[in-house]
Design a protein around this motif. Structure first.
Motif, PDB file in Angstrom:
ATOM      1  N   TYR A 115     102.743 -39.402 -53.531  1.00  0.00           N
ATOM      2  CA  TYR A 115     103.974 -40.125 -53.209  1.00  0.00           C
ATOM      3  C   TYR A 115     103.700 -41.619 -53.306  1.00  0.00           C
ATOM      4  CZ  TYR A 115     105.621 -35.736 -51.205  1.00  0.00           C
ATOM      5  OH  TYR A 115     106.009 -34.426 -51.015  1.00  0.00           O
ATOM      6  N   ASN A 116     104.539 -42.340 -54.017  1.00  0.00           N
ATOM      7  CA  ASN A 116     104.458 -43.799 -54.082  1.00  0.00           C
ATOM      8  C   ASN A 116     105.411 -44.347 -53.026  1.00  0.00           C
ATOM      9  OD1 ASN A 116     102.634 -43.693 -56.188  1.00  0.00           O
ATOM     10  ND2 ASN A 116     104.208 -43.770 -57.748  1.00  0.00           N
ATOM     11  N   HIS A 117     104.869 -44.635 -51.851  1.00  0.00           N
ATOM     12  CA  HIS A 117     105.649 -45.045 -50.683  1.00  0.00           C
ATOM     13  C   HIS A 117     106.315 -46.393 -50.920  1.00  0.00           C
ATOM     14  CE1 HIS A 117     106.551 -45.879 -46.453  1.00  0.00           C
ATOM     15  NE2 HIS A 117     106.303 -44.591 -46.216  1.00  0.00           N
ATOM     16  N   PHE A 118     107.424 -46.612 -50.226  1.00  0.00           N
ATOM     17  CA  PHE A 118     108.176 -47.859 -50.296  1.00  0.00           C
ATOM     18  C   PHE A 118     107.317 -49.071 -49.950  1.00  0.00           C
ATOM     19  CE2 PHE A 118     111.376 -50.725 -48.155  1.00  0.00           C
ATOM     20  CZ  PHE A 118     112.038 -51.111 -49.306  1.00  0.00           C
ATOM     21  N   THR A 119     106.329 -48.894 -49.082  1.00  0.00           N
ATOM     22  CA  THR A 119     105.452 -50.000 -48.676  1.00  0.00           C
ATOM     23  C   THR A 119     104.486 -50.412 -49.775  1.00  0.00           C
ATOM     24  OG1 THR A 119     103.780 -48.488 -47.805  1.00  0.00           O
ATOM     25  CG2 THR A 119     105.481 -49.273 -46.257  1.00  0.00           C
ATOM     26  N   GLY A 120     104.359 -49.576 -50.794  1.00  0.00           N
ATOM     27  CA  GLY A 120     103.398 -49.829 -51.862  1.00  0.00           C
ATOM     28  C   GLY A 120     102.171 -48.929 -51.767  1.00  0.00           C
ATOM     29  N   ALA A 121     101.981 -48.284 -50.619  1.00  0.00           N
ATOM     30  CA  ALA A 121     100.862 -47.352 -50.454  1.00  0.00           C
ATOM     31  C   ALA A 121     101.122 -46.081 -51.261  1.00  0.00           C
ATOM     32  CB  ALA A 121     100.686 -46.996 -48.979  1.00  0.00           C
ATOM     33  N   VAL A 122     100.046 -45.401 -51.625  1.00  0.00           N
ATOM     34  CA  VAL A 122     100.134 -44.111 -52.311  1.00  0.00           C
ATOM     35  C   VAL A 122      99.578 -43.063 -51.352  1.00  0.00           C
ATOM     36  CG1 VAL A 122      99.355 -42.734 -54.272  1.00  0.00           C
ATOM     37  CG2 VAL A 122      99.882 -45.165 -54.580  1.00  0.00           C
ATOM     38  N   TYR A 123     100.334 -41.988 -51.156  1.00  0.00           N
ATOM     39  CA  TYR A 123      99.893 -40.904 -50.284  1.00  0.00           C
ATOM     40  C   TYR A 123      99.620 -39.662 -51.116  1.00  0.00           C
ATOM     41  CZ  TYR A 123     100.904 -43.534 -46.115  1.00  0.00           C
ATOM     42  OH  TYR A 123     100.872 -44.483 -45.125  1.00  0.00           O
ATOM     43  N   TYR A 124      98.504 -38.998 -50.784  1.00  0.00           N
ATOM     44  CA  TYR A 124      98.122 -37.763 -51.457  1.00  0.00           C
ATOM     45  C   TYR A 124      98.398 -36.571 -50.546  1.00  0.00           C
ATOM     46  CZ  TYR A 124      95.363 -40.571 -54.774  1.00  0.00           C
ATOM     47  OH  TYR A 124      94.953 -41.460 -55.724  1.00  0.00           O
ATOM     48  N   SER A 125      98.848 -35.492 -51.145  1.00  0.00           N
ATOM     49  CA  SER A 125      99.010 -34.215 -50.466  1.00  0.00           C
ATOM     50  C   SER A 125      97.748 -33.411 -50.753  1.00  0.00           C
ATOM     51  CB  SER A 125     100.259 -33.515 -51.000  1.00  0.00           C
ATOM     52  OG  SER A 125     100.537 -32.359 -50.274  1.00  0.00           O
ATOM     53  N   LEU A 126      96.998 -33.067 -49.703  1.00  0.00           N
ATOM     54  CA  LEU A 126      95.662 -32.495 -49.849  1.00  0.00           C
ATOM     55  C   LEU A 126      95.655 -30.977 -49.749  1.00  0.00           C
ATOM     56  CD1 LEU A 126      93.718 -34.920 -47.482  1.00  0.00           C
ATOM     57  CD2 LEU A 126      94.055 -35.128 -49.959  1.00  0.00           C
ATOM     58  N   TYR A 127      94.893 -30.340 -50.639  1.00  0.00           N
ATOM     59  CA  TYR A 127      94.693 -28.889 -50.633  1.00  0.00           C
ATOM     60  C   TYR A 127      93.198 -28.606 -50.657  1.00  0.00           C
ATOM     61  CZ  TYR A 127      99.632 -28.602 -51.673  1.00  0.00           C
ATOM     62  OH  TYR A 127     100.998 -28.723 -51.598  1.00  0.00           O
ATOM     63  N   ASP A 128      92.764 -27.617 -49.882  1.00  0.00           N
ATOM     64  CA  ASP A 128      91.345 -27.271 -49.851  1.00  0.00           C
ATOM     65  C   ASP A 128      91.009 -26.261 -50.955  1.00  0.00           C
ATOM     66  OD1 ASP A 128      92.145 -24.748 -48.922  1.00  0.00           O
ATOM     67  OD2 ASP A 128      91.382 -25.066 -46.892  1.00  0.00           O
ATOM     68  N   ARG A 129      89.776 -25.766 -50.962  1.00  0.00           N
ATOM     69  CA  ARG A 129      89.298 -24.807 -51.975  1.00  0.00           C
ATOM     70  C   ARG A 129      90.124 -23.528 -52.029  1.00  0.00           C
ATOM     71  NH1 ARG A 129      84.001 -25.652 -53.860  1.00  0.00           N
ATOM     72  NH2 ARG A 129      82.919 -27.272 -52.705  1.00  0.00           N
ATOM     73  N   ASP A 130      90.683 -23.143 -50.881  1.00  0.00           N
ATOM     74  CA  ASP A 130      91.498 -21.924 -50.806  1.00  0.00           C
ATOM     75  C   ASP A 130      92.969 -22.192 -51.116  1.00  0.00           C
ATOM     76  OD1 ASP A 130      89.251 -20.397 -50.056  1.00  0.00           O
ATOM     77  OD2 ASP A 130      89.512 -21.037 -47.965  1.00  0.00           O
ATOM     78  N   ASN A 131      93.265 -23.409 -51.560  1.00  0.00           N
ATOM     79  CA  ASN A 131      94.620 -23.854 -51.879  1.00  0.00           C
ATOM     80  C   ASN A 131      95.514 -23.905 -50.635  1.00  0.00           C
ATOM     81  OD1 ASN A 131      96.224 -24.996 -53.885  1.00  0.00           O
ATOM     82  ND2 ASN A 131      97.318 -23.071 -54.223  1.00  0.00           N
ATOM     83  N   ASP A 132      94.890 -24.078 -49.455  1.00  0.00           N
ATOM     84  CA  ASP A 132      95.638 -24.265 -48.214  1.00  0.00           C
ATOM     85  C   ASP A 132      95.942 -25.745 -48.052  1.00  0.00           C
ATOM     86  OD1 ASP A 132      95.569 -21.561 -47.485  1.00  0.00           O
ATOM     87  OD2 ASP A 132      93.628 -21.805 -46.464  1.00  0.00           O
ATOM     88  N   TRP A 133      97.196 -26.045 -47.691  1.00  0.00           N
ATOM     89  CA  TRP A 133      97.606 -27.434 -47.523  1.00  0.00           C
ATOM     90  C   TRP A 133      96.999 -27.998 -46.253  1.00  0.00           C
ATOM     91  CZ3 TRP A 133     101.119 -30.042 -44.136  1.00  0.00           C
ATOM     92  CH2 TRP A 133     101.411 -31.352 -44.535  1.00  0.00           C
ATOM     93  N   LYS A 134      96.462 -29.226 -46.330  1.00  0.00           N
ATOM     94  CA  LYS A 134      95.771 -29.840 -45.200  1.00  0.00           C
ATOM     95  C   LYS A 134      96.405 -31.131 -44.703  1.00  0.00           C
ATOM     96  CE  LYS A 134      92.808 -26.673 -44.781  1.00  0.00           C
ATOM     97  NZ  LYS A 134      92.837 -25.839 -43.590  1.00  0.00           N
ATOM     98  N   GLY A 135      97.462 -31.614 -45.352  1.00  0.00           N
ATOM     99  CA  GLY A 135      98.149 -32.803 -44.865  1.00  0.00           C
ATOM    100  C   GLY A 135      98.244 -33.901 -45.910  1.00  0.00           C
ATOM    101  N   TYR A 136      98.815 -35.023 -45.454  1.00  0.00           N
ATOM    102  CA  TYR A 136      98.969 -36.212 -46.291  1.00  0.00           C
ATOM    103  C   TYR A 136      97.994 -37.284 -45.830  1.00  0.00           C
ATOM    104  CZ  TYR A 136     103.546 -34.131 -47.282  1.00  0.00           C
ATOM    105  OH  TYR A 136     104.559 -33.285 -47.631  1.00  0.00           O
ATOM    106  N   VAL A 137      97.443 -38.022 -46.778  1.00  0.00           N
ATOM    107  CA  VAL A 137      96.525 -39.109 -46.441  1.00  0.00           C
ATOM    108  C   VAL A 137      96.788 -40.285 -47.385  1.00  0.00           C
ATOM    109  CG1 VAL A 137      94.649 -38.292 -47.926  1.00  0.00           C
ATOM    110  CG2 VAL A 137      94.119 -39.645 -45.915  1.00  0.00           C
TER     111      VAL A 137
END
Length: 129
Positions: free
Chosen positions: A96-118
């Motif tokens: 996600y290219n946030h309005f503030t200019g930051a870029v956020y990633y949606s994280l997935y582990d080896r098992d393809n389980d979602w782990k959050g945004y960072v």
């Protein structure tokens, strides 16, 4: 202006104009409140919030910081401290290219389980898990 400069960036629409031709034009503003110009709405996607629209990604990252937060959503709901993820690797499928200019990633582990945004500033690119 060259639209490629604004490609995949998130702007605030403060005014909408309905042209006689039937087209709708947006008046765009950046995160500092500076007017950036008009754009035909047909060239845009509407985001659910300041995070912007989900954009496809396919990369691997390693968390390089112990400080910071892993987010459950873009309404500031925390999933916990990033220290638990320090030096762990994740697959990024969406960004996600946030309005503030930051870029956020949606994280997935080896098992393809979602782990959050960072925030991407807490990561470095790696070749895989």
């Amino acid at each position: 202006a060259n639209m490629s400069v604004y490609y995949q960036k998130t702007f605030q629409v403060k005014v909408k104009y309905n042209h006689l031709s039937g087209a709708v034009y947006y008046s765009l503003y950046d995160n500092n409140g500076k007017w950036k110009g008009y754009i035909n709405s047909g060239y845009t996607k509407t985001a659910r919030g300041e995070q912007g629209v989900p954009l496809a990604a396919n990369k691997y990252v390693e968390i390089t910081s112990k400080s910071g937060t892993v987010w459950a959503n873009f309404s500031h709901k925390s999933m916990g401290s990033m220290s638990a993820y320090h030096h762990k690797r994740f697959h990024v499928l969406v960004k996600y290219n946030h309005f503030t200019g930051a870029v956020y990633y949606s994280l997935y582990d080896r098992d393809n389980d979602w782990k959050g945004y960072v925030n991407s500033c807490y990561t470095s690119n790696v070749s895989g898990f």
